[in-house]
Design a protein around this motif. Structure first.
Motif, PDB file in Angstrom:
ATOM      1  N   ARG A 130     -50.178  19.492 -24.905  1.00  0.00           N
ATOM      2  CA  ARG A 130     -49.869  18.498 -25.777  1.00  0.00           C
ATOM      3  C   ARG A 130     -49.311  17.207 -25.168  1.00  0.00           C
ATOM      4  O   ARG A 130     -48.899  17.188 -24.077  1.00  0.00           O
ATOM      5  N   ARG A 131     -50.086  16.116 -25.786  1.00  0.00           N
ATOM      6  CA  ARG A 131     -49.184  14.895 -25.210  1.00  0.00           C
ATOM      7  C   ARG A 131     -48.902  13.870 -26.289  1.00  0.00           C
ATOM      8  O   ARG A 131     -49.561  13.806 -27.446  1.00  0.00           O
ATOM      9  N   ALA A 132     -48.023  12.958 -26.202  1.00  0.00           N
ATOM     10  CA  ALA A 132     -47.537  12.193 -27.194  1.00  0.00           C
ATOM     11  C   ALA A 132     -48.540  11.236 -27.669  1.00  0.00           C
ATOM     12  O   ALA A 132     -49.285  10.630 -26.824  1.00  0.00           O
ATOM     13  N   TYR A 143     -57.797  13.783 -23.681  1.00  0.00           N
ATOM     14  CA  TYR A 143     -56.464  12.959 -23.862  1.00  0.00           C
ATOM     15  C   TYR A 143     -55.114  13.880 -23.625  1.00  0.00           C
ATOM     16  O   TYR A 143     -54.446  13.468 -22.787  1.00  0.00           O
ATOM     17  N   SER A 144     -55.259  14.966 -24.377  1.00  0.00           N
ATOM     18  CA  SER A 144     -53.933  15.920 -24.257  1.00  0.00           C
ATOM     19  C   SER A 144     -53.762  16.337 -22.658  1.00  0.00           C
ATOM     20  O   SER A 144     -52.620  16.445 -22.346  1.00  0.00           O
ATOM     21  N   GLU A 145     -54.607  16.679 -21.969  1.00  0.00           N
ATOM     22  CA  GLU A 145     -54.662  17.089 -20.711  1.00  0.00           C
ATOM     23  C   GLU A 145     -54.682  15.870 -19.646  1.00  0.00           C
ATOM     24  O   GLU A 145     -54.339  15.996 -18.538  1.00  0.00           O
ATOM     25  N   GLY A 146     -54.692  14.539 -20.168  1.00  0.00           N
ATOM     26  CA  GLY A 146     -54.274  13.632 -19.248  1.00  0.00           C
ATOM     27  C   GLY A 146     -55.505  13.276 -18.409  1.00  0.00           C
ATOM     28  O   GLY A 146     -55.373  12.289 -17.506  1.00  0.00           O
ATOM     29  N   LEU A 147     -56.482  13.514 -18.923  1.00  0.00           N
ATOM     30  CA  LEU A 147     -57.940  13.261 -18.260  1.00  0.00           C
ATOM     31  C   LEU A 147     -58.537  11.907 -18.317  1.00  0.00           C
ATOM     32  O   LEU A 147     -59.087  11.278 -17.652  1.00  0.00           O
ATOM     33  N   ILE A 148     -58.074  11.251 -19.524  1.00  0.00           N
ATOM     34  CA  ILE A 148     -58.533   9.751 -20.065  1.00  0.00           C
ATOM     35  C   ILE A 148     -57.300   9.159 -20.309  1.00  0.00           C
ATOM     36  O   ILE A 148     -56.066   9.568 -20.455  1.00  0.00           O
ATOM     37  N   PHE A 154     -59.989  14.746 -28.013  1.00  0.00           N
ATOM     38  CA  PHE A 154     -58.489  15.436 -27.954  1.00  0.00           C
ATOM     39  C   PHE A 154     -57.978  16.339 -26.729  1.00  0.00           C
ATOM     40  O   PHE A 154     -57.132  16.209 -26.104  1.00  0.00           O
ATOM     41  N   ARG A 155     -58.893  16.953 -25.983  1.00  0.00           N
ATOM     42  CA  ARG A 155     -58.949  17.813 -25.016  1.00  0.00           C
ATOM     43  C   ARG A 155     -58.358  16.938 -23.771  1.00  0.00           C
ATOM     44  O   ARG A 155     -57.619  17.041 -22.871  1.00  0.00           O
ATOM     45  N   VAL A 188     -50.382  15.320 -30.003  1.00  0.00           N
ATOM     46  CA  VAL A 188     -51.858  15.893 -30.302  1.00  0.00           C
ATOM     47  C   VAL A 188     -52.019  16.793 -29.154  1.00  0.00           C
ATOM     48  O   VAL A 188     -51.494  16.574 -27.893  1.00  0.00           O
ATOM     49  N   SER A 189     -52.996  17.945 -29.678  1.00  0.00           N
ATOM     50  CA  SER A 189     -53.372  18.398 -28.678  1.00  0.00           C
ATOM     51  C   SER A 189     -55.067  18.765 -28.839  1.00  0.00           C
ATOM     52  O   SER A 189     -55.403  17.971 -29.878  1.00  0.00           O
ATOM     53  N   GLU A 190     -55.810  19.389 -28.334  1.00  0.00           N
ATOM     54  CA  GLU A 190     -57.172  19.699 -28.516  1.00  0.00           C
ATOM     55  C   GLU A 190     -57.410  20.286 -29.799  1.00  0.00           C
ATOM     56  O   GLU A 190     -58.427  19.968 -30.484  1.00  0.00           O
ATOM     57  N   ARG A 191     -56.522  21.250 -30.250  1.00  0.00           N
ATOM     58  CA  ARG A 191     -56.726  21.780 -31.430  1.00  0.00           C
ATOM     59  C   ARG A 191     -55.462  21.671 -32.445  1.00  0.00           C
ATOM     60  O   ARG A 191     -55.603  22.455 -33.566  1.00  0.00           O
ATOM     61  N   GLY A 192     -54.883  20.393 -32.441  1.00  0.00           N
ATOM     62  CA  GLY A 192     -53.914  20.408 -33.486  1.00  0.00           C
ATOM     63  C   GLY A 192     -53.061  19.220 -33.181  1.00  0.00           C
ATOM     64  O   GLY A 192     -53.296  18.461 -32.167  1.00  0.00           O
ATOM     65  N   ALA A 193     -52.035  18.751 -34.016  1.00  0.00           N
ATOM     66  CA  ALA A 193     -51.270  17.658 -34.040  1.00  0.00           C
ATOM     67  C   ALA A 193     -49.796  17.959 -34.792  1.00  0.00           C
ATOM     68  O   ALA A 193     -49.702  18.741 -35.641  1.00  0.00           O
ATOM     69  N   SER A 194     -48.869  17.218 -34.271  1.00  0.00           N
ATOM     70  CA  SER A 194     -47.549  17.133 -34.936  1.00  0.00           C
ATOM     71  C   SER A 194     -47.500  15.888 -35.530  1.00  0.00           C
ATOM     72  O   SER A 194     -47.445  15.040 -34.821  1.00  0.00           O
TER      73      SER A 194
END
Length: 133
Positions: free
Chosen positions: A34-36, A128-133, A125-126, A58-64
């Motif tokens: 997850r990433r803010a 972004y959440s893993e910090g690759l972009i 989203f994958r 958010v994450s690859e498969r969800g969001a808060s």
């Protein structure tokens, strides 16, 4: 009495002390990183009601999500997420399911699971959440 104390002592040697350090963090139980992210979203219900919210993370498969409206678990919604990242605006449409809700300071926090979206959406989203972009 002495024998009884030895038995208790031997049992204590076989136990584990539970401290804050020994508890695992919730992030270790998650399937996806997850990433803010504070992005505006709209949730459209099956009745065509539109609720404006904001993501927390958010994450690859969800969001808060922060919401002023509470939803029942297993409610399906259509997400329209308006992202702005690295000077680029992107809009995503995702079919999501409310997995859980909790009371928050200004309303509710919704835990959403992304059920269906394009491969490009999941890829964004994958990354972004893993910090690759």
């Amino acid at each position: 009495m002495l024998e009884e104390n030895k038995t208790i002592a031997s049992q204590l040697d076989q136990t584990q002390e539970i401290t804050a350090d020994s508890l695992t963090e919730g992030s270790e139980r998650r399937c996806f990183s997850r990433r803010a992210a504070r992005w505006r979203i709209s949730l459209t219900t099956m009745n065509k009601d539109v609720i404006h919210c904001r993501t927390q993370d958010v994450s690859e498969r969800g969001a808060s999500v922060d919401s002023h409206v509470n939803f029942r678990a297993n409610t399906k919604v259509l997400l329209d997420i308006n992202t702005f990242y690295n000077g680029t605006k992107k809009d995503f449409k995702i079919l999501a399911e409310v997995k859980h809700t909790s009371i928050a300071k200004d309303g509710f926090t919704l835990g959403l699971f992304f059920k269906d979206a394009s491969a490009d959406t999941f890829d964004f989203f994958r990354k972004y959440s893993e910090g690759l972009i």
